[in-house]
Design a protein around this motif. Structure first.
Motif, mmCIF file in Angstrom:
data_model
loop_
_atom_site.group_PDB
_atom_site.id
_atom_site.type_symbol
_atom_site.label_atom_id
_atom_site.label_comp_id
_atom_site.label_asym_id
_atom_site.label_seq_id
_atom_site.Cartn_x
_atom_site.Cartn_y
_atom_site.Cartn_z
ATOM 1 N N ALA A 1 17.046 -31.756 -17.988
ATOM 2 C CA ALA A 1 16.433 -30.607 -17.301
ATOM 3 C C ALA A 1 15.303 -29.978 -18.113
ATOM 4 C CB ALA A 1 17.479 -29.558 -16.936
ATOM 5 N N LYS A 2 14.761 -30.727 -19.072
ATOM 6 C CA LYS A 2 13.586 -30.269 -19.811
ATOM 7 C C LYS A 2 12.397 -31.165 -19.453
ATOM 8 C CE LYS A 2 16.390 -27.553 -22.096
ATOM 9 N NZ LYS A 2 16.886 -27.935 -23.422
ATOM 10 N N VAL A 3 11.225 -30.613 -19.517
ATOM 11 C CA VAL A 3 9.947 -31.300 -19.358
ATOM 12 C C VAL A 3 9.699 -31.745 -17.920
ATOM 13 C CG1 VAL A 3 8.441 -33.188 -20.128
ATOM 14 C CG2 VAL A 3 9.973 -32.072 -21.759
ATOM 15 N N ILE B 1 6.390 -28.246 -22.796
ATOM 16 C CA ILE B 1 6.759 -27.869 -21.435
ATOM 17 C C ILE B 1 8.114 -27.178 -21.413
ATOM 18 C CG2 ILE B 1 7.296 -28.751 -19.133
ATOM 19 C CD1 ILE B 1 4.335 -28.838 -19.831
ATOM 20 N N GLY B 2 9.107 -27.788 -22.071
ATOM 21 C CA GLY B 2 10.441 -27.209 -22.129
ATOM 22 C C GLY B 2 10.991 -26.885 -20.762
ATOM 23 N N VAL B 3 11.554 -25.694 -20.629
ATOM 24 C CA VAL B 3 12.036 -25.176 -19.355
ATOM 25 C C VAL B 3 10.982 -24.292 -18.708
ATOM 26 C CG1 VAL B 3 13.781 -23.734 -18.245
ATOM 27 C CG2 VAL B 3 14.441 -25.258 -20.102
ATOM 28 N N ALA B 4 10.280 -23.520 -19.521
ATOM 29 C CA ALA B 4 9.369 -22.497 -19.006
ATOM 30 C C ALA B 4 8.270 -23.073 -18.116
ATOM 31 C CB ALA B 4 8.764 -21.717 -20.169
ATOM 32 N N LYS B 5 7.739 -24.234 -18.478
ATOM 33 C CA LYS B 5 6.624 -24.809 -17.728
ATOM 34 C C LYS B 5 7.025 -26.040 -16.913
ATOM 35 C CE LYS B 5 3.191 -22.143 -19.090
ATOM 36 N NZ LYS B 5 2.376 -21.355 -18.158
ATOM 37 N N ARG B 6 8.315 -26.376 -16.919
ATOM 38 C CA ARG B 6 8.759 -27.616 -16.275
ATOM 39 C C ARG B 6 8.339 -27.696 -14.802
ATOM 40 N NH1 ARG B 6 14.856 -27.527 -15.515
ATOM 41 N NH2 ARG B 6 14.124 -26.152 -13.848
ATOM 42 N N LEU C 1 8.526 -22.071 -28.013
ATOM 43 C CA LEU C 1 8.189 -20.926 -27.170
ATOM 44 C C LEU C 1 8.476 -21.191 -25.699
ATOM 45 C CD1 LEU C 1 4.749 -19.958 -28.779
ATOM 46 C CD2 LEU C 1 6.991 -18.952 -29.231
ATOM 47 N N MET C 2 8.924 -22.391 -25.379
ATOM 48 C CA MET C 2 9.104 -22.793 -23.990
ATOM 49 C C MET C 2 10.554 -23.058 -23.615
ATOM 50 S SD MET C 2 6.069 -22.850 -22.554
ATOM 51 C CE MET C 2 5.534 -21.422 -23.505
ATOM 52 N N GLY C 3 11.491 -22.700 -24.481
ATOM 53 C CA GLY C 3 12.905 -22.903 -24.181
ATOM 54 C C GLY C 3 13.339 -24.353 -24.207
ATOM 55 N N GLY C 4 12.596 -25.194 -24.912
ATOM 56 C CA GLY C 4 12.882 -26.619 -24.898
ATOM 57 C C GLY C 4 13.907 -27.097 -25.891
ATOM 58 N N GLN D 1 2.466 -28.510 -9.781
ATOM 59 C CA GLN D 1 1.159 -28.094 -9.290
ATOM 60 C C GLN D 1 0.009 -28.753 -10.037
ATOM 61 O OE1 GLN D 1 1.480 -23.759 -10.946
ATOM 62 N NE2 GLN D 1 -0.693 -24.029 -10.523
ATOM 63 N N CYS D 2 0.300 -29.392 -11.189
ATOM 64 C CA CYS D 2 -0.817 -29.945 -11.957
ATOM 65 C C CYS D 2 -0.703 -31.442 -12.221
ATOM 66 C CB CYS D 2 -0.972 -29.192 -13.277
ATOM 67 S SG CYS D 2 0.381 -29.427 -14.435
ATOM 68 N N LYS D 3 0.419 -32.046 -11.853
ATOM 69 C CA LYS D 3 0.566 -33.490 -12.006
ATOM 70 C C LYS D 3 0.699 -34.127 -10.626
ATOM 71 C CE LYS D 3 0.772 -34.001 -16.557
ATOM 72 N NZ LYS D 3 -0.260 -34.781 -17.305
ATOM 73 N N SER D 4 0.079 -35.267 -10.465
ATOM 74 C CA SER D 4 0.164 -35.967 -9.186
ATOM 75 C C SER D 4 1.543 -36.602 -9.017
ATOM 76 C CB SER D 4 -0.904 -37.057 -9.112
ATOM 77 O OG SER D 4 -0.577 -38.124 -10.004
ATOM 78 N N PRO D 5 1.954 -36.904 -7.790
ATOM 79 C CA PRO D 5 3.229 -37.599 -7.582
ATOM 80 C C PRO D 5 3.311 -38.908 -8.354
ATOM 81 C CG PRO D 5 2.437 -36.705 -5.506
ATOM 82 C CD PRO D 5 1.333 -36.507 -6.503
ATOM 83 N N VAL D 6 2.184 -39.600 -8.485
ATOM 84 C CA VAL D 6 2.184 -40.868 -9.227
ATOM 85 C C VAL D 6 2.489 -40.612 -10.709
ATOM 86 C CG1 VAL D 6 0.771 -42.811 -10.006
ATOM 87 C CG2 VAL D 6 0.635 -42.048 -7.628
ATOM 88 N N GLU D 7 1.846 -39.596 -11.296
ATOM 89 C CA GLU D 7 2.100 -39.276 -12.712
ATOM 90 C C GLU D 7 3.564 -38.913 -12.934
ATOM 91 O OE1 GLU D 7 -1.671 -37.246 -14.771
ATOM 92 O OE2 GLU D 7 -1.197 -36.342 -12.830
#
Length: 484
Positions: free
Chosen positions: A474-476, A438-443, A82-85, A448-454
């Protein structure tokens, strides 16, 4: 990042055909279209070729060839993402590697309670094979007839029985995967205890084919339940649903297998889309729950347990009405209504997919807050809210009004609604992807939800295993600034 291939496409195609055979290497655009368009028809790409390997050795040879020539590879199972992955981009220089020919159940060990199978086996076939052996493989999702075990692993699929059995990470004992350069990693051991260093299989589970292509797995099997009890329940609101779940777990313990929340608009959508189906209750309700109990005991005892849960719920004002399944057919009818919600949205078009996971203690407030925010942005949206409340996973999917086209609704609202809902989930220590990946849709939303370290740690893993960034590129992962 290594530049893409500069050798003639004809040479790459000839070498691919030498590996998988002429019939398993597709390069005609019309024939590739089912492999280059996603399930919801939202993502359309182009490919150099679609290859369908017959075994792990062919997967290895294809990846070694593509690594040598710097050709991107997009792994694909049942293409139900559902995420274009699972589809390529528009460049047309990638090879789509589809695993549907690798569809053999290799072994079922009823003493060890394990099943070894290739990644192209559909979930429905895996469940049927287990049942034939007197066992249960408990993963259960609406697309089981077409989704494949490899895709289930690559997205860490969850489904309706996670509450009792866990997701694919919990159900997997070992995997076989081919690395981007063609090397084969294999841990097809049915061991429940193996403390010999890093648990490498977990790198590949949930990575959506960006680190390696899973070609086989050893999965856990469970005893086949002998009794099932189910009910479709009208509840006062999501807060009442959470309280009812607590009561169910107190009374029934691990027998609580599924606890699904369904909003009124979600059920209405299904009934309008499939008029041959019937509502379980005589009147409409804003919020409903589908509960299922299973056990290895007697049916009468389980029915009595379900009745106790309902009686307690009514006494506490949590339950306003209920329909109890009197037969297997009734139970299947309840599940048909629940499982058709996703496809009904696809047929209607214009659904904003938010696959949210929230701590159970906060989920009812999240639903209220997110609904208010979405309706402030898109006042006429239909609030299709449903999902696996038992494990904190809610599919929060605002849907276009009937008088607005899908294209217009998504163009005006997708980005801002998705951003707002994801922001609320993140603020509640939740996740913007519970089971859809995550695919493309949420990449880019990961920013906004992961820290730079993650994000840097994930990129370090990606670079270590896929230094040329050829596997599902270009996925995830959001692309770092400066990387093409």
């Amino acid at each position: 990042m290594t530049s893409l291939s500069t050798i003639p496409h004809a040479q790459v195609l000839a070498e691919l055909r030498a590996i998988v055979g002429d019939k398993a290497c597709i390069d005609v655009a019309a024939d590739m279209q089912p492999f280059t368009t996603d399930y919801r028809k939202l993502y359309h790409g182009r490919a150099l070729a679609v290859v369908l390997p017959a075994d792990t050795q062919q997967v290895s040879a294809v990846l070694a060839l593509c690594f040598k020539h710097n050709v991107p590879v997009v792994p694909q199972g049942g293409n139900t993402s559902l995420m274009g992955g699972a589809v390529p981009d528009a460049a047309g220089n990638a090879v789509v590697l589809n695993l549907r020919r690798m569809n053999q159940v290799l072994e079922i060990d009823v003493v060890n309670d394990t099943m070894t199978l290739q990644a192209g086996v559909t979930l429905q076939s895996a469940r049927a094979a287990a049942e034939e052996a007197g066992r249960l493989f408990p993963l259960r999702i609406g697309s089981e007839g077409s989704c494949q075990i490899g895709g289930n692993l690559s997205t860490n699929a969850g489904g309706t029985a996670v509450l009792r059995y866990g997701n694919m990470r919990d159900l997997t004992l070992g995997i076989e995967a081919v690395l981007p350069d063609g090397r084969i990693y294999s841990s097809l051991r049915g061991l429940r205890k193996d403390n010999t260093g890093y648990d490498l299989k977990q790198l590949f589970i949930g990575s959506e084919g960006t680190l390696g292509i899973i070609t086989a797995a050893v999965l856990k099997l469970m005893p086949l339940p002998s009794a099932t009890a189910a009910a479709w329940i009208a509840v006062r609101d999501p807060h009442a649903a959470v309280e009812l779940l607590g009561e169910a777990k107190r009374v029934a313990g691990q027998a609580v297998t599924a606890f699904e929340l369904i909003s009124g608009p979600a059920l209405t959508l299904v009934l309008e889309s499939m008029p041959q189906l019937s509502a379980p209750l005589p009147s409409a309700h804003d919020w409903m729950v589908l509960i299922e109990l299973t056990s290895g005991g007697d049916a009468e005892g389980l029915d009595a347990t379900l009745m106790q849960i309902l009686e307690q719920g009514m006494e506490r004002g949590l339950v306003t009405d209920a329909a109890i399944a009197a037969s297997i057919a009734d139970t299947r009818a309840f599940w048909m209504l629940r499982e058709e919600i996703s496809d009904a949205q696809t047929r209607t078009g214009g659904s904003i997919k938010c696959d949210i996971s929230i701590p159970l203690s906060k989920i009812a407030d999240f639903i209220a807050d997110a609904s208010a925010e979405v309706l402030a942005l898109a006042p006429d949206a239909r609030m299709v809210i449903y999902g696996h409340m038992g494990d904190g996973n809610v599919h929060f999917n605002p849907l276009r009004p009937k008088d607005v086209s899908a294209a217009d609704f998504l163009a005006a609202n997708y980005a801002r609604v998705s951003h707002a809902v994801d922001g609320l989930a993140t603020a509640q220590n939740g996740s913007i992807s519970a089971e859809h990946g995550i695919g493309v849709a949420k990449r880019d939303d990961l920013l906004q939800c992961k820290s730079p370290v993650e994000l840097e740690l994930m990129w370090q893993v990606k670079r270590a295993l896929d230094p040329k960034n050829l596997l599902n590129p270009a996925k995830v992962l959001p692309v770092p600034e400066g990387m093409a």
